[in-house]
Enzyme design. Sequence first.
Site, PDB file in Angstrom:
ATOM      1  N   ASN A   1      -1.428  -6.252  -7.359  1.00  0.00           N
ATOM      2  CA  ASN A   1      -2.834  -5.914  -7.691  1.00  0.00           C
ATOM      3  C   ASN A   1      -3.230  -6.584  -9.583  1.00  0.00           C
ATOM      4  OD1 ASN A   1      -2.767  -3.116  -8.680  1.00  0.00           O
ATOM      5  ND2 ASN A   1      -4.747  -2.468  -9.222  1.00  0.00           N
TER       6      ASN A   1
ATOM      7  N   GLU B   1       1.913   6.516 -10.315  1.00  0.00           N
ATOM      8  CA  GLU B   1       0.199   5.830 -10.098  1.00  0.00           C
ATOM      9  C   GLU B   1       0.148   5.214  -9.028  1.00  0.00           C
ATOM     10  OE1 GLU B   1      -0.584   6.572 -13.427  1.00  0.00           O
ATOM     11  OE2 GLU B   1       1.078   6.917 -14.536  1.00  0.00           O
TER      12      GLU B   1
ATOM     13  N   CYS C   1     -11.392   0.932 -10.022  1.00  0.00           N
ATOM     14  CA  CYS C   1     -12.589   0.437  -9.352  1.00  0.00           C
ATOM     15  C   CYS C   1     -13.378   1.559  -8.891  1.00  0.00           C
ATOM     16  CB  CYS C   1     -12.673  -0.652  -8.674  1.00  0.00           C
ATOM     17  SG  CYS C   1     -12.413  -2.697  -9.227  1.00  0.00           S
TER      18      CYS C   1
ATOM     19  N   GLU D   1       1.379   7.997 -17.918  1.00  0.00           N
ATOM     20  CA  GLU D   1       2.280   6.764 -19.115  1.00  0.00           C
ATOM     21  C   GLU D   1       0.784   6.288 -20.054  1.00  0.00           C
ATOM     22  OE1 GLU D   1       3.236   3.890 -16.077  1.00  0.00           O
ATOM     23  OE2 GLU D   1       4.966   5.360 -15.148  1.00  0.00           O
TER      24      GLU D   1
HETATM   25  P1  NAD Z   1       1.897  -0.103  -1.822  1.00  0.00           P
HETATM   26  O1  NAD Z   1       2.559   0.794  -2.092  1.00  0.00           O
HETATM   27  O2  NAD Z   1       1.806  -0.858  -0.491  1.00  0.00           O
HETATM   28  O3  NAD Z   1       3.436  -0.717  -2.562  1.00  0.00           O
HETATM   29  C1  NAD Z   1       3.640  -0.596  -4.357  1.00  0.00           C
HETATM   30  C2  NAD Z   1       4.735  -1.222  -4.255  1.00  0.00           C
HETATM   31  O4  NAD Z   1       5.836  -0.481  -3.655  1.00  0.00           O
HETATM   32  C3  NAD Z   1       5.346  -2.265  -4.036  1.00  0.00           C
HETATM   33  O5  NAD Z   1       5.932  -2.977  -4.545  1.00  0.00           O
HETATM   34  C4  NAD Z   1       5.849  -1.952  -2.346  1.00  0.00           C
HETATM   35  O6  NAD Z   1       6.522  -2.920  -2.099  1.00  0.00           O
HETATM   36  C5  NAD Z   1       6.915  -0.461  -3.114  1.00  0.00           C
HETATM   37  N1  NAD Z   1       6.703  -0.184  -1.454  1.00  0.00           N
HETATM   38  C6  NAD Z   1       6.826   0.032  -0.724  1.00  0.00           C
HETATM   39  N2  NAD Z   1       6.991   1.011   0.548  1.00  0.00           N
HETATM   40  C7  NAD Z   1       8.301   1.600  -0.240  1.00  0.00           C
HETATM   41  C8  NAD Z   1       9.187   2.686  -0.117  1.00  0.00           C
HETATM   42  N3  NAD Z   1       9.277   2.827   1.358  1.00  0.00           N
HETATM   43  N4  NAD Z   1       9.908   2.633  -0.996  1.00  0.00           N
HETATM   44  C9  NAD Z   1       9.960   2.007  -2.398  1.00  0.00           C
HETATM   45  N5  NAD Z   1       8.516   0.733  -2.737  1.00  0.00           N
HETATM   46  C10 NAD Z   1       8.256   0.896  -1.394  1.00  0.00           C
HETATM   47  O7  NAD Z   1       0.608  -0.552  -2.590  1.00  0.00           O
HETATM   48  P2  NAD Z   1       0.012  -1.777  -3.232  1.00  0.00           P
HETATM   49  O8  NAD Z   1      -0.367  -1.887  -1.906  1.00  0.00           O
HETATM   50  O9  NAD Z   1       1.334  -2.907  -3.478  1.00  0.00           O
HETATM   51  O10 NAD Z   1      -1.003  -1.914  -4.167  1.00  0.00           O
HETATM   52  C11 NAD Z   1      -2.225  -0.997  -3.973  1.00  0.00           C
HETATM   53  C12 NAD Z   1      -1.827   0.617  -4.509  1.00  0.00           C
HETATM   54  O11 NAD Z   1      -1.278   0.824  -5.745  1.00  0.00           O
HETATM   55  C13 NAD Z   1      -3.495   0.723  -4.725  1.00  0.00           C
HETATM   56  O12 NAD Z   1      -3.085   1.668  -3.541  1.00  0.00           O
HETATM   57  C14 NAD Z   1      -3.511   0.954  -6.103  1.00  0.00           C
HETATM   58  O13 NAD Z   1      -4.576   2.294  -6.382  1.00  0.00           O
HETATM   59  C15 NAD Z   1      -2.816   1.659  -6.608  1.00  0.00           C
HETATM   60  N6  NAD Z   1      -2.691   1.256  -7.582  1.00  0.00           N
HETATM   61  C16 NAD Z   1      -2.449   2.121  -8.399  1.00  0.00           C
HETATM   62  C17 NAD Z   1      -2.847   2.438 -10.008  1.00  0.00           C
HETATM   63  C18 NAD Z   1      -2.484   3.162 -11.120  1.00  0.00           C
HETATM   64  O14 NAD Z   1      -2.492   3.241 -12.429  1.00  0.00           O
HETATM   65  N7  NAD Z   1      -2.690   4.160 -10.081  1.00  0.00           N
HETATM   66  C19 NAD Z   1      -2.546   1.128 -10.672  1.00  0.00           C
HETATM   67  C20 NAD Z   1      -2.699  -0.025  -9.866  1.00  0.00           C
HETATM   68  C21 NAD Z   1      -3.109  -0.080  -8.350  1.00  0.00           C
END
Ligand code: NAD
Length: 486
Positions: free
Chosen positions: A156, A254, A288, A467
Amino acid sequence: TMAHSKAFLVLENFIGGKFVPCPSYIDSYNPSTGDIYCRVPDSGKEEVETAVKAAKDAFPIWSSKTPLERSQILNKLADLIEDDLEAFAQAESKDQGKTITFARTIDIPRAVYNFRFFASSILHHMTECTEMATMGCMHYTSRTPVGVAGLISPWNLPLYLLTWKIAPAIACGNTVVAKPSEMTSVTAWMMCKLLERAGVPHGVVNVVFGTGAKAGEALVCHPDVPVISFTGSTLTGQRIMEKSAPHCKRLSLELGGKNPAIIFDDADLTQCIPTTLRSSFANQICLCTSRIFVQRGIYSEFLKRFVAESKKWKVGNPADPTVDMGALISKEHLEKVRSYVKKAQAEGAKVLCGEGVDSLALPTGNQKGYFMLPTVIAEVNDESCCMQEEIFGPVTCVVPFDTEEEVIKRANSVKYGLSATVWSSNVGRVHRVAQRLQSGLVWTNCWLIRDLNLPFGGMKASGMGREGGKDSYEFFTEVKTITIKH
Ligand code: NAD
């Protein structure tokens, strides 16, 4: 084949200061056109192994540099990214689907600032010292970098969130292996091209591209990576905890959110409505707003004005500077977000605007992009999946409430606890409510204003650890207590 790969940008892993090709690649799409934008290495165990080795080899030299030396290199890197700000912004917008305006004013400036901020803050930390005069002792703490840090980031806010991890990790003297989202890898690759010029020694920052299941998991499972900083979904965070448990890794997670906005009847709606519009529909930020609680006395007025403004929100070509919202990240994600709206309708909720209600006119070049209108749902139960689960798209629910006590309880009745906003002109009330919300961040009468010195992170299923200036420093260093007796 060569002819095939030549048509697109082809990324390469960055390991030990060199770009190295990978045996296989994944296609990454431009979400606003549906066309392939680039090919991303489909790295696995082997690539991660080489990258971790390079990071380990670089650790002794990097960790023994003074904070000031590292600080100067981080500042130089910040300058180089800033010099290329427009190219970075264009790439981020194309890769992610967000508007060029957003990438130009938020994403890339923040990536630059992440390096500047930690370049500065690393110079100002102090360790502790206490005396025990009667024992003839003094105690002090010393902090040292941990080693090779594994950094995994989501799609994102691609460069913004990746540099939020890289900057403190290397400022503290660690070396890193980073894995950006396979859907948004281009700006991380562009940054790698600047590292040498900034003076970052080979092997200090390694970037391995690929999927979470292959590259991400190999990094999490690697025994020589003692510390993992992850931003992404709660489900992936749970899997990372499981996979790192056998190694007792240090984790910062996070994760997702289901952030409430609480609007009392004495709120200044002229500020509250435009801000809540942004907080609801700004390009898929984890912070959001997706549940809006409005006090009953102003509920119908708020809803009328909020829906009218939502309808004015312009969705379309992210390169168009007049557009408010670009595309969603992928076809699958668009389908997922849409399915929530359908589920809400099936449960009897009312969709007041957006998906399934209004029609979306797109420019010719964007007909195959993954677009969706801002969608406002009302008459929805607190138990509905739209009020409980993270949708992570331009969908928000608006519901009425009567009392302070009631709304605190309802706002806290989800598994998440990332951020919340409270709108009221009564300072006492704002203070009381903020204190009782189960949420890592509470914004009152505003949204998304951040001081990087202060902790960032979520409660409950929204994460583990924090963080920020001091918190990142503590996370990315080992502390030792030393006692000296005369
Ligand atoms: P995701 O969990 O699908 O992927 C995030 C990252 O993790 C990607 O680089 C992905 O390739 C990797 N990943 C996926 N499976 C993995 C595994 N088994 N082992 C290690 N790495 C793995 O999330 P997304 O769809 O890319 O992002 C959206 C999500 O991120 C939403 O849930 C959003 O709320 C969250 N988010 C949280 C924050 C925060 O600061 N709390 C900030 C931004 C986004």
